[in-house]
Design a protein around this motif. Sequence first.
Motif, PDB file in Angstrom:
ATOM      1  N   ILE A  48       0.861  -1.184   0.000  1.00 38.45           N
ATOM      2  CA  ILE A  48       0.000   0.000   0.000  1.00 38.45           C
ATOM      3  C   ILE A  48       0.899   1.236   0.000  1.00 38.45           C
ATOM      4  O   ILE A  48       1.595   1.511   0.982  1.00 38.45           O
ATOM      5  N   GLY A  92       5.771   7.333  -7.005  1.00 38.83           N
ATOM      6  CA  GLY A  92       6.896   8.169  -6.579  1.00 38.83           C
ATOM      7  C   GLY A  92       6.682   8.894  -5.263  1.00 38.83           C
ATOM      8  O   GLY A  92       7.630   9.315  -4.617  1.00 38.83           O
ATOM      9  N   LYS A 152      -7.212   2.735  -3.203  1.00 40.10           N
ATOM     10  CA  LYS A 152      -6.786   2.582  -1.818  1.00 40.10           C
ATOM     11  C   LYS A 152      -7.642   1.529  -1.116  1.00 40.10           C
ATOM     12  O   LYS A 152      -8.781   1.270  -1.526  1.00 40.10           O
ATOM     13  N   VAL A 198       2.863   4.001   3.318  1.00 40.43           N
ATOM     14  CA  VAL A 198       2.015   5.157   2.998  1.00 40.43           C
ATOM     15  C   VAL A 198       2.682   6.515   3.244  1.00 40.43           C
ATOM     16  O   VAL A 198       2.084   7.552   3.012  1.00 40.43           O
ATOM     17  N   ARG A 219      20.799  22.453   1.235  1.00 39.62           N
ATOM     18  CA  ARG A 219      20.997  22.207  -0.197  1.00 39.62           C
ATOM     19  C   ARG A 219      20.274  23.271  -1.018  1.00 39.62           C
ATOM     20  O   ARG A 219      20.803  23.763  -2.014  1.00 39.62           O
ATOM     21  N   SER A 247       8.863   6.027   5.431  1.00 40.13           N
ATOM     22  CA  SER A 247       8.621   7.128   6.368  1.00 40.13           C
ATOM     23  C   SER A 247       7.273   7.019   7.081  1.00 40.13           C
ATOM     24  O   SER A 247       6.980   7.841   7.947  1.00 40.13           O
ATOM     25  N   MET A 262      12.395   9.645   7.817  1.00 39.15           N
ATOM     26  CA  MET A 262      13.487   8.971   7.097  1.00 39.15           C
ATOM     27  C   MET A 262      13.791   9.744   5.836  1.00 39.15           C
ATOM     28  O   MET A 262      12.896  10.319   5.227  1.00 39.15           O
ATOM     29  N   SER A 263      15.040   9.682   5.402  1.00 46.97           N
ATOM     30  CA  SER A 263      15.422  10.281   4.129  1.00 46.97           C
ATOM     31  C   SER A 263      15.023   9.334   3.006  1.00 46.97           C
ATOM     32  O   SER A 263      14.567   8.214   3.249  1.00 46.97           O
ATOM     33  N   ILE A 264      15.236   9.772   1.789  1.00 50.92           N
ATOM     34  CA  ILE A 264      14.917   8.956   0.614  1.00 50.92           C
ATOM     35  C   ILE A 264      15.725   7.658   0.664  1.00 50.92           C
ATOM     36  O   ILE A 264      15.171   6.559   0.523  1.00 50.92           O
TER      37      ILE A 264
HETATM   38  C1  LIG Z   1       9.783  18.904   3.786  1.00 48.51           C
HETATM   39  C2  LIG Z   1      10.443  17.624   3.436  1.00 48.51           C
HETATM   40  C3  LIG Z   1      11.704  17.665   2.866  1.00 48.51           C
HETATM   41  C4  LIG Z   1      12.378  16.496   2.554  1.00 48.51           C
HETATM   42  N1  LIG Z   1      13.627  16.573   2.019  1.00 48.51           N
HETATM   43  C5  LIG Z   1      14.336  15.449   1.751  1.00 48.51           C
HETATM   44  C6  LIG Z   1      15.670  15.495   1.243  1.00 48.51           C
HETATM   45  O1  LIG Z   1      16.207  16.553   0.939  1.00 48.51           O
HETATM   46  N2  LIG Z   1      16.352  14.342   1.063  1.00 48.51           N
HETATM   47  C7  LIG Z   1      15.805  13.149   1.381  1.00 48.51           C
HETATM   48  O2  LIG Z   1      16.480  12.127   1.248  1.00 48.51           O
HETATM   49  N3  LIG Z   1      14.530  13.068   1.855  1.00 48.51           N
HETATM   50  C8  LIG Z   1      13.788  14.189   2.037  1.00 48.51           C
HETATM   51  N4  LIG Z   1      12.507  14.100   2.530  1.00 48.51           N
HETATM   52  C9  LIG Z   1      11.984  12.783   2.871  1.00 48.51           C
HETATM   53  C10 LIG Z   1      11.391  12.060   1.692  1.00 48.51           C
HETATM   54  O3  LIG Z   1      10.296  12.785   1.225  1.00 48.51           O
HETATM   55  C11 LIG Z   1      10.991  10.701   2.206  1.00 48.51           C
HETATM   56  O4  LIG Z   1      12.113   9.995   2.663  1.00 48.51           O
HETATM   57  C12 LIG Z   1      10.343   9.839   1.145  1.00 48.51           C
HETATM   58  O5  LIG Z   1       9.344  10.512   0.460  1.00 48.51           O
HETATM   59  C13 LIG Z   1       9.766   8.612   1.834  1.00 48.51           C
HETATM   60  O6  LIG Z   1       9.208   7.750   0.915  1.00 48.51           O
HETATM   61  P1  LIG Z   1       7.964   6.862   1.312  1.00 48.51           P
HETATM   62  O7  LIG Z   1       7.766   5.925   0.195  1.00 48.51           O
HETATM   63  O8  LIG Z   1       8.150   6.314   2.664  1.00 48.51           O
HETATM   64  O9  LIG Z   1       6.730   7.865   1.430  1.00 48.51           O
HETATM   65  P2  LIG Z   1       6.066   8.868   0.375  1.00 48.51           P
HETATM   66  O10 LIG Z   1       7.048   9.444  -0.552  1.00 48.51           O
HETATM   67  O11 LIG Z   1       5.259   9.811   1.173  1.00 48.51           O
HETATM   68  O12 LIG Z   1       5.093   7.929  -0.457  1.00 48.51           O
HETATM   69  C14 LIG Z   1       3.944   7.360   0.123  1.00 48.51           C
HETATM   70  C15 LIG Z   1       2.943   7.028  -0.982  1.00 48.51           C
HETATM   71  O13 LIG Z   1       1.851   6.326  -0.407  1.00 48.51           O
HETATM   72  C16 LIG Z   1       0.649   6.806  -0.978  1.00 48.51           C
HETATM   73  N5  LIG Z   1      -0.439   6.545  -0.031  1.00 48.51           N
HETATM   74  C17 LIG Z   1      -0.659   7.142   1.174  1.00 48.51           C
HETATM   75  N6  LIG Z   1      -1.741   6.617   1.762  1.00 48.51           N
HETATM   76  C18 LIG Z   1      -2.227   5.678   0.937  1.00 48.51           C
HETATM   77  C19 LIG Z   1      -3.343   4.789   0.999  1.00 48.51           C
HETATM   78  N7  LIG Z   1      -4.171   4.790   2.067  1.00 48.51           N
HETATM   79  N8  LIG Z   1      -3.549   3.940  -0.036  1.00 48.51           N
HETATM   80  C20 LIG Z   1      -2.720   3.944  -1.111  1.00 48.51           C
HETATM   81  N9  LIG Z   1      -1.654   4.765  -1.223  1.00 48.51           N
HETATM   82  C21 LIG Z   1      -1.408   5.620  -0.212  1.00 48.51           C
HETATM   83  C22 LIG Z   1       0.914   8.276  -1.200  1.00 48.51           C
HETATM   84  O14 LIG Z   1       0.032   8.788  -2.193  1.00 48.51           O
HETATM   85  C23 LIG Z   1       2.381   8.254  -1.651  1.00 48.51           C
HETATM   86  O15 LIG Z   1       2.491   8.133  -3.043  1.00 48.51           O
HETATM   87  C24 LIG Z   1      11.777  15.252   2.822  1.00 48.51           C
HETATM   88  C25 LIG Z   1      10.491  15.210   3.371  1.00 48.51           C
HETATM   89  C26 LIG Z   1       9.812  16.381   3.672  1.00 48.51           C
HETATM   90  C27 LIG Z   1       8.434  16.316   4.238  1.00 48.51           C
END
Ligand SMILES: Cc1cc2nc3c(=O)[nH]c(=O)nc-3n(C[C@H](O)[C@H](O)[C@H](O)COP(=O)(O)OP(=O)(O)OC[C@H]3O[C@@H](n4cnc5c(N)ncnc54)[C@H](O)[C@@H]3O)c2cc1C
Lengths: 160, 366
Positions: B13, B43, B85, B134, B209, B331, B336-338
């Motif tokens: 999810i 993404g 979802k 999510v 950055r 996250s 967490m970072s990317i």
């Molecule tokens: C202000 C800010 C600045 C940042 N800067 C950096 C940086 O410079 N360098 C870095 O490394 N990281 C940075 N990050 C962190 C980075 O955004 C995260 O590490 C990364 O996005 C985490 O990936 P993820 O897959 O866990 O979550 P997300 O990228 O949030 O992806 C989650 C996905 O799940 C989907 N989703 C949510 N709920 C549901 C549901 N119920 N059903 C189906 N789909 C759902 C969403 O639509 C989304 O597409 C930053 C974050 C923030 C908030």
Amino acid sequence: MLLNDCDPGFKHQVAAEPGGQGIKACFACAACTARCPVAGHVEGYDPRRLIRLVLLGRREEVLASPLIWLCSTCYSCQEVCPQQVSFTEVLTAIKNIAARAGYGPPATEAVIDQLAAHGRLLEVGEFENQRRTDLGLPEVAEAPAHFQKVLGVEPAGGKS
Amino acid sequence: MAVKTIKTPAVIIGGGVAGLAAAIDLSRRGLSSLVVERGPRLGGRVADFCCKATDSCVRCGACRLADLVRRVAARPEIAIYTSAKPVAAEADGDGWRLTLEPQRNNGPAPVVELAGGPLPRRSQVQAGAVILAVGATPFDPSAKSRFGYRRVPGVVSALELEGALEHSLAELAGGRDPRRVAFIQCVGSRDESLGHLYCSRVCCGFALRMARVIQARRPGTEITFFHMDVQTYGRAWAGELAEMREQMNFVRAMPGEVTAGPGGPQVVYAAGGRSQTAEFDLVVLSQGMRPPVGAAALSQLFACTRTSDGFLGSDAEPVASGAAGVFIAGSARGPMSIVESIEHGAVAAAAAAGHLQPLVREAAHA
Ligand SMILES: Cc1cc2nc3c(=O)[nH]c(=O)nc-3n(C[C@H](O)[C@H](O)[C@H](O)COP(=O)(O)OP(=O)(O)OC[C@H]3O[C@@H](n4cnc5c(N)ncnc54)[C@H](O)[C@@H]3O)c2cc1C
Ligand code: SF4
Ligand code: SF4
């Protein structure tokens, strides 16, 4: 100043005093100092620095400092603090410790002596009661016992 | 109308970097998966991030998404539904039965077209394991009203600055050419009064950055960095930080408030133990991360626990959720970072594979 001269127990003493509970959560972020009206006018009055001195255990320096008595109790610092340190309350705790340790400012000590001796900030004697009678007011008697109890001082008026 | 049932070893999810990394790791272990993404494109948050390189790579991680998407596209074991979802879930033997509902998305068209596409109709999924990826929710800076967000012109969030970085900063600064830019760190993080005691881990690096990119494009731009301490995790920042301290004004104080001034937003802060006021063209609030907005609903749906900070999962274990066969990735589990989210996605996939192993073996013998 040597580390040996610091009192590591001081922060615990402040934290144990009513109002002092939040002190150890301080991040040293200085939001309090930014918003403090006294810090804007009095050289050296810096809430962040005062907290740091307590955490470092610089007991004498804090308790003997005239700065701790300058807080206006406006609570601006408390409002902006992200860590809920409640500096206004922390300072009350510090002032209570200072007063017990004999570091009260002379003016405050004089007020305490006056209260302990007379139960009022003004002495009431024959002259005052005569004026009251002339104005149709009842006479008042000095009753310092209650204040002596609250202030924890001997009936003689001296500090215990 | 008959409801379609999709059978898959694992359903993921969330199609952010963590979810995609989990899908790739599962496929490398020979396990198929279905990625369910609520939005119109894959993404997650990273899809909105631009490359922050100046004269050399600054390891912001933004480009890692393109790489993940390419690898997902190359693996037929990974199925994808966007605009979907879960609306219901129940434990079913050793696995889970989910109901997926199509989502209407009015947002921009998908950037990357992949096999799969939007979920056409309400569907059932039967899966041996569920991975919740999510993501986290960015903190809304207007909740710290003293910093003037949505109240004082020229005060913007770090995410808004990121969105404008490739275009025009003047628009953000209300038409002024931003020559004096301030960053305020830890907005919504490390804040007991909000119940957010944690460091969001990414915002210091994110801000610095972006500050570099601004200075590289407009040399002479004055940057002021209001902070408690600089938390740049996991990379060799020491040399870069020393250089940045030469080029920017690092102020170790959190401002007391931001107000509207005649020439731009004014920041009240402490320096040398005294309260000072400085004017800027642009004030950027480095918002942190909050637990995902859907955390309460999801934890109820999948009977999973929350960390002490309110994110999904448990404090004690990295990817466990407290529910059998449900794992947390990225996250959604905490800031967490990317790169960390990608690694965490792979750890969640390994745990899910461990849970699936006996089921897969049984199926093979049946
Ligand atoms: C202000 C800010 C600045 C940042 N800067 C950096 C940086 O410079 N360098 C870095 O490394 N990281 C940075 N990050 C962190 C980075 O955004 C995260 O590490 C990364 O996005 C985490 O990936 P993820 O897959 O866990 O979550 P997300 O990228 O949030 O992806 C989650 C996905 O799940 C989907 N989703 C949510 N709920 C549901 C549901 N119920 N059903 C189906 N789909 C759902 C969403 O639509 C989304 O597409 C930053 C974050 C923030 C908030
Ligand atoms: S605002 Fe709070 S956390 Fe910040 S320095 Fe003052 S007391 Fe410490
Ligand atoms: S990364 Fe920096 S700005 Fe973000 S919460 Fe941590 S210390 Fe504050």
